[in-house]
Design an enzyme around this catalytic site. Structure first.
Site, mmCIF file in Angstrom:
data_model
loop_
_atom_site.group_PDB
_atom_site.id
_atom_site.type_symbol
_atom_site.label_atom_id
_atom_site.label_comp_id
_atom_site.label_asym_id
_atom_site.label_seq_id
_atom_site.Cartn_x
_atom_site.Cartn_y
_atom_site.Cartn_z
ATOM 1 N N GLU A 26 48.326 29.655 40.767
ATOM 2 C CA GLU A 26 47.035 29.786 39.918
ATOM 3 C C GLU A 26 47.277 30.039 38.508
ATOM 4 O O GLU A 26 48.481 30.434 38.373
ATOM 5 C CB GLU A 26 45.965 30.731 40.677
ATOM 6 C CG GLU A 26 46.830 32.044 40.576
ATOM 7 C CD GLU A 26 45.878 33.383 40.515
ATOM 8 O OE1 GLU A 26 45.020 33.243 39.817
ATOM 9 O OE2 GLU A 26 46.218 34.329 41.498
ATOM 10 N N LYS A 160 44.006 42.872 46.442
ATOM 11 C CA LYS A 160 44.129 43.966 45.698
ATOM 12 C C LYS A 160 43.863 45.202 45.966
ATOM 13 O O LYS A 160 42.723 45.446 46.562
ATOM 14 C CB LYS A 160 43.898 43.656 44.139
ATOM 15 C CG LYS A 160 44.535 42.434 43.431
ATOM 16 C CD LYS A 160 43.757 41.889 42.490
ATOM 17 C CE LYS A 160 42.604 41.075 43.007
ATOM 18 N NZ LYS A 160 41.771 40.275 42.182
HETATM 19 N N1 PSU Z 1 45.350 39.409 41.723
HETATM 20 C C1 PSU Z 1 46.399 39.913 40.649
HETATM 21 N N2 PSU Z 1 45.692 39.552 39.361
HETATM 22 C C2 PSU Z 1 44.573 38.610 39.160
HETATM 23 C C3 PSU Z 1 43.868 38.136 40.312
HETATM 24 C C4 PSU Z 1 44.252 38.326 41.407
HETATM 25 O O1 PSU Z 1 47.071 40.341 40.720
HETATM 26 O O2 PSU Z 1 44.624 37.988 37.914
HETATM 27 C C5 PSU Z 1 42.712 37.052 39.884
HETATM 28 C C6 PSU Z 1 42.883 36.006 41.069
HETATM 29 O O3 PSU Z 1 42.685 34.797 40.392
HETATM 30 C C7 PSU Z 1 41.719 35.992 41.912
HETATM 31 C C8 PSU Z 1 40.821 36.837 41.172
HETATM 32 O O4 PSU Z 1 41.277 34.891 42.395
HETATM 33 O O5 PSU Z 1 41.362 37.472 40.026
HETATM 34 C C9 PSU Z 1 39.382 37.334 41.678
HETATM 35 O O6 PSU Z 1 38.707 37.470 40.796
HETATM 36 P P1 PSU Z 1 36.944 37.973 40.958
HETATM 37 O O7 PSU Z 1 37.272 39.331 41.824
HETATM 38 O O8 PSU Z 1 36.237 38.157 39.737
HETATM 39 O O9 PSU Z 1 36.677 36.676 41.846
#
Ligand code: PSU
Ligand code: MN
Length: 304
Positions: A26, A160
Site C-alpha cells: 500500500e 493498530k
Molecule cells: N497502519 C499504519 N500506518 C498507516 C495505516 C495503517 O501503521 O498509515 C493506514 C492503512 O493504510 C489503513 C488506514 O488502511 O491507515 C486505515 O485508515 P482509516 O482508519 O481511516 O480507515
C-alpha cells in the site's frame, strides 16, 4: 481483469500473466503513516528486498489521478515527497481519479486494486479496524467491509493498537473474514507481539498459508484471509509503556477534536513523538517482517 481506468505496470502484468510471485504494497503507509525522509527509504527498501527474494513488488497508489498497480521508483519518490496528498480509501478512488489527484491508498483501496490486477497477496503494517468509542462515533475503517468482499491474503501485525482490538476481532467474525496467526494463536498488537487476544487458528508455513488461500478459492468464497504476523518480542515496544502512551494519545486526540480519517495519522504521529521515535523503529521492523513473509507466501502460492 482491470479496467482501462486502472494502470498496471508492465512488470506486474507480465509477472501475473506468467505466474511469477507478486506482492502488493500500500502507499498510505508512506504518504500518511511514516514521517519524511524515512517514509521513502522504507518504501524503496521494501521493493528492493522483494526483488532480492525473486518477488515482483506491486506498490499501489493514485498518481495524477491514475490508480496504479506497480508505481515506478520515480512515482513513489514523488508521492512520498509531496505535501497535502489525499488519503484514498475505496470511496475516494473515483474522486481522486476524476480530479486528477495524487493519493496514498489505504488497505481498502489497495486490496481492491490489487485484486483487480490479479495480485493475490498483500503486505501492510497494521490494518484499519473499529476505533475506540465507535459505538458513539461509528468510526470503523472501510478496510473491514472491503476485505469482506475482496479475495486476497493480507499480512499485517494485527490492527493498530490505537484501535479497539476486541471489537475489531468481533467484526472480522461477523464479516466472515478468517484470521490466522503466523506460528501463534496470540493475536499481535502491532507495536507489541501479543495484544492479549487469541485467534482460533495458526498456520506454520508459507505453504500452509497458500493451502488456506487455495481452499478459499475452491469454495468460491470471496472474503480476504488475514495473516497476523507478530513483531519479535525483543523488538517490540515495552507493553507496559504502550498502555500509558495510548492513554495520552487518545486524550490529546479528544482535546484537539481530531476525527474522521485524520485520526489514524494523528495517533501514529503522536506515538512517534511521544516515544522519541522508538515506535517508528518498531513500525518499520513490523513492516519489514510482513513484507518478507508476504514475499514467501506469494512464492509458495505460485509454486503449486
Ligand atoms: N497502519 C499504519 N500506518 C498507516 C495505516 C495503517 O501503521 O498509515 C493506514 C492503512 O493504510 C489503513 C488506514 O488502511 O491507515 C486505515 O485508515 P482509516 O482508519 O481511516 O480507515
Ligand atoms: Mn475512520
Amino acid at each position: 481483469m482491470p479496467t482501462p481506468a486502472i494502470h498496471v505496470s508492465d512488470e506486474v502484468s507480465s509477472a501475473v500473466r506468467e505466474g511469477r510471485p507478486v506482492l502488493a504494497l500500500e502507499s498510505t503507509i508512506f504518504t500518511h503513516g511514516l514521517p519524511r525522509p524515512r517514509n521513502l527509504d522504507v518504501a524503496l527498501e521494501a521493493e528492493a528486498g522483494l526483488r532480492e527474494q525473486g518477488v515482483v513488488p506491486a506498490t499501489i497508489g493514485v498518481y495524477q489521478g491514475v490508480p496504479t498497480v506497480g508505481l515506478s521508483t520515480e512515482q513513489i519518490t514523488d508521492l512520498a515527497g509531496t505535501d497535502g496528498i489525499a488519503k484514498v480509501s475505496l470511496r475516494d478512488l473515483p474522486v481522486a481519479s476524476a480530479l486528477g489527484l495524487h493519493g496514498g491508498t489505504t488497505v481498502a483501496a489497495t486490496a481492491f486494486l490489487a485484486h483487480r490486477a490479479g495480485v493475490r497477496v498483500f503486505s501492510t503494517g497494521g490494518l484499519g479496524g473499529v476505533h475506540r468509542g465507535a459505538a458513539e462515533s461509528f468510526d470503523e475503517s472501510a478496510d473491514l467491509t472491503v476485505l469482506a468482499r475482496t479475495p486476497i491474503l493480507v499480512i499485517s501485525a494485527g490492527v493498530k493498537s490505537i484501535l479497539d482490538v476486541a471489537a475489531t476481532l468481533e467484526r472480522f467474525e461477523t464479516l466472515n473474514i478468517p484470521v490466522l496467526g503466523y506460528r501463534t494463536t496470540a493475536y499481535p498488537g502491532f507495536y507489541v507481539s501479543d495484544s492479549g487476544f487469541e485467534v482460533n487458528f495458526a498456520v506454520d508455513s508459507p505453504e500452509q498459508t497458500a493451502d488456506v488461500i487455495s481452499a478459499r478459492d475452491e469454495l468460491g468464497l470471496e472474503q480476504a484471509i488475514l495473516l497476523a504476523n507478530p513483531v519479535a518480542a525483543d523488538k517490540q515496544l515495552p507493553p507496559e509503556e504502550l498502555d500509558a502512551i495510548l492513554q495520552r494519545a487518545w486524550t490529546e486526540a479528544d482535546a484537539q477534536g481530531v476525527h474522521g480519517n485524520a485520526i489514524t495519522p494523528f495517533l501514529l504521529d503522536f506515538i512517534q513523538r511521544d516515544t522519541g521515535g522508538r515506535s517508528l523503529d518498531v513500525n518499520v521492523e513490523v513492516y519489514r517482517g510482513n513484507v518478507a513473509l508476504g514475499g514467501q507466501v506469494a512464492a509458495a502460492l505460485v509454486a503449486r
